[in-house]
Design an enzyme around this catalytic site. Structure first.
Site, PDB file in Angstrom:
ATOM      1  N   HIS A 198       0.833  -1.205   0.000  1.00 33.53           N
ATOM      2  CA  HIS A 198       0.000   0.000   0.000  1.00 33.53           C
ATOM      3  C   HIS A 198       0.872   1.263   0.000  1.00 33.53           C
ATOM      4  CE1 HIS A 198      -3.213  -2.550   2.211  1.00 33.53           C
ATOM      5  NE2 HIS A 198      -3.704  -2.289   1.033  1.00 33.53           N
ATOM      6  N   LYS A 233     -15.925  -8.630   8.968  1.00 34.75           N
ATOM      7  CA  LYS A 233     -16.107  -9.711   9.924  1.00 34.75           C
ATOM      8  C   LYS A 233     -14.803 -10.051  10.659  1.00 34.75           C
ATOM      9  CE  LYS A 233     -19.270 -11.945   7.326  1.00 34.75           C
ATOM     10  NZ  LYS A 233     -19.239 -13.029   6.393  1.00 34.75           N
ATOM     11  N   ARG A 247      -1.679  -5.797  -8.186  1.00 40.91           N
ATOM     12  CA  ARG A 247      -0.611  -6.754  -7.881  1.00 40.91           C
ATOM     13  C   ARG A 247      -0.478  -7.800  -8.961  1.00 40.91           C
ATOM     14  NH1 ARG A 247      -3.250  -7.746  -2.129  1.00 40.91           N
ATOM     15  NH2 ARG A 247      -4.960  -7.218  -3.499  1.00 40.91           N
ATOM     16  N   SER A 266      -3.207  -7.618   3.003  1.00 42.26           N
ATOM     17  CA  SER A 266      -3.466  -7.456   4.439  1.00 42.26           C
ATOM     18  C   SER A 266      -3.948  -8.770   5.037  1.00 42.26           C
ATOM     19  CB  SER A 266      -4.509  -6.362   4.672  1.00 42.26           C
ATOM     20  OG  SER A 266      -4.053  -5.149   4.163  1.00 42.26           O
TER      21      SER A 266
HETATM   22  P1  ADP Z   1      -9.985  -3.389  -0.430  1.00 43.66           P
HETATM   23  O1  ADP Z   1     -10.646  -4.186   0.662  1.00 43.66           O
HETATM   24  O2  ADP Z   1     -10.755  -2.192  -0.864  1.00 43.66           O
HETATM   25  O3  ADP Z   1      -9.466  -4.207  -1.592  1.00 43.66           O
HETATM   26  P2  ADP Z   1      -7.252  -3.203   0.495  1.00 43.66           P
HETATM   27  O4  ADP Z   1      -6.772  -2.461   1.680  1.00 43.66           O
HETATM   28  O5  ADP Z   1      -7.108  -4.686   0.513  1.00 43.66           O
HETATM   29  O6  ADP Z   1      -8.735  -2.756   0.328  1.00 43.66           O
HETATM   30  O7  ADP Z   1      -6.546  -2.672  -0.813  1.00 43.66           O
HETATM   31  C1  ADP Z   1      -6.654  -1.328  -1.242  1.00 43.66           C
HETATM   32  C2  ADP Z   1      -6.009  -1.173  -2.610  1.00 43.66           C
HETATM   33  O8  ADP Z   1      -4.610  -1.451  -2.515  1.00 43.66           O
HETATM   34  C3  ADP Z   1      -6.528  -2.129  -3.677  1.00 43.66           C
HETATM   35  O9  ADP Z   1      -6.533  -1.456  -4.918  1.00 43.66           O
HETATM   36  C4  ADP Z   1      -5.530  -3.236  -3.697  1.00 43.66           C
HETATM   37  O10 ADP Z   1      -5.491  -3.865  -4.960  1.00 43.66           O
HETATM   38  C5  ADP Z   1      -4.262  -2.448  -3.435  1.00 43.66           C
HETATM   39  N1  ADP Z   1      -3.205  -3.263  -2.854  1.00 43.66           N
HETATM   40  C6  ADP Z   1      -3.272  -4.046  -1.771  1.00 43.66           C
HETATM   41  N2  ADP Z   1      -2.088  -4.667  -1.531  1.00 43.66           N
HETATM   42  C7  ADP Z   1      -1.261  -4.229  -2.520  1.00 43.66           C
HETATM   43  C8  ADP Z   1       0.094  -4.512  -2.863  1.00 43.66           C
HETATM   44  N3  ADP Z   1       0.834  -5.368  -2.187  1.00 43.66           N
HETATM   45  N4  ADP Z   1       0.586  -3.886  -3.937  1.00 43.66           N
HETATM   46  C9  ADP Z   1      -0.174  -3.049  -4.670  1.00 43.66           C
HETATM   47  N5  ADP Z   1      -1.436  -2.751  -4.412  1.00 43.66           N
HETATM   48  C10 ADP Z   1      -1.978  -3.332  -3.359  1.00 43.66           C
END
Ligand code: ADP
Length: 167
Positions: A21, A45, A94, A131
């Site tokens: 992120h 959840k 990703r 995450s």
């Molecule tokens: P959501 O539940 O909305 O997908 P996330 O926090 O999981 O929220 O992810 C937010 C954004 O960050 C998404 O566009 C996701 O694809 C991107 N993202 C998450 N992890 C990575 C990573 N390792 N590299 C690049 N983008 C990521």
């Protein structure tokens, strides 16, 4: 040449924020005049950190990055974007698996609210971090110290210690 002020939001769950992120934030801020990291407050959840804690960790990380701020929001991303007068939604990619989901999301958001989504691809070394994976590995005692920022690592350790003590 005319220039336009472009404000972007980077919405997500960020439970917790990872190096992936952070990489997207650092790339995104170069493209826009202002970037708001937006932590979704929708009830998850299996949430590990409360939205306020997620915001706090991100705030510590973006404090020194100019033109980046963090807030939380509830409800639809496009409605939040409209409230903030944001021009663009930033999302990270990703893998091809992400593309399928993100493509649908971006198409829906554009058709309901006319807002564009801009994607940035992560550094290859962070391409596998999510995450969910972080929460799982950490709860099983695995070493995730090079996958998340130091402040997140510290909080994860504290959180897991507390939940172990409560068992
Ligand atoms: P959501 O539940 O909305 O997908 P996330 O926090 O999981 O929220 O992810 C937010 C954004 O960050 C998404 O566009 C996701 O694809 C991107 N993202 C998450 N992890 C990575 C990573 N390792 N590299 C690049 N983008 C990521």
């Amino acid at each position: 040449m005319s220039s336009k002020f472009v404000r972007a939001i980077f919405p997500g769950s960020f439970d917790p924020i990872t190096n992936g992120h952070l990489d997207v934030i650092q790339r995104g801020v170069k493209l826009f005049d202002e970037l708001i990291v937006a932590v979704g407050r929708s009830p998850l959840k299996d949430q590990l950190f409360a939205p306020a804690e997620r915001v706090e960790m991100i705030a510590e990380l973006v404090r020194d990055i100019q033109d980046v701020s963090v807030e939380s929001f509830e409800g639809l991303t496009v409605e939040y974007a409209a409230t903030k007068k944001a021009d663009v939604i930033l999302r990270g990619l990703r893998s091809l698996t992400d593309v399928r989901y993100e493509f649908e999301l971006a198409m829906t958001n554009r058709s309901v609210a006319g807002i564009e989504t801009v994607f940035v691809m992560t550094t290859e070394q962070y391409g596998f971090i999510s995450s969910t994976l972080i929460r799982q590995i950490a709860s099983l005692g695995g070493n995730i110290s090079n996958l998340v920022p130091a402040n997140v690592y510290k909080r994860l350790q504290q959180r897991l210690r507390t939940s172990r003590d409560q068992q």
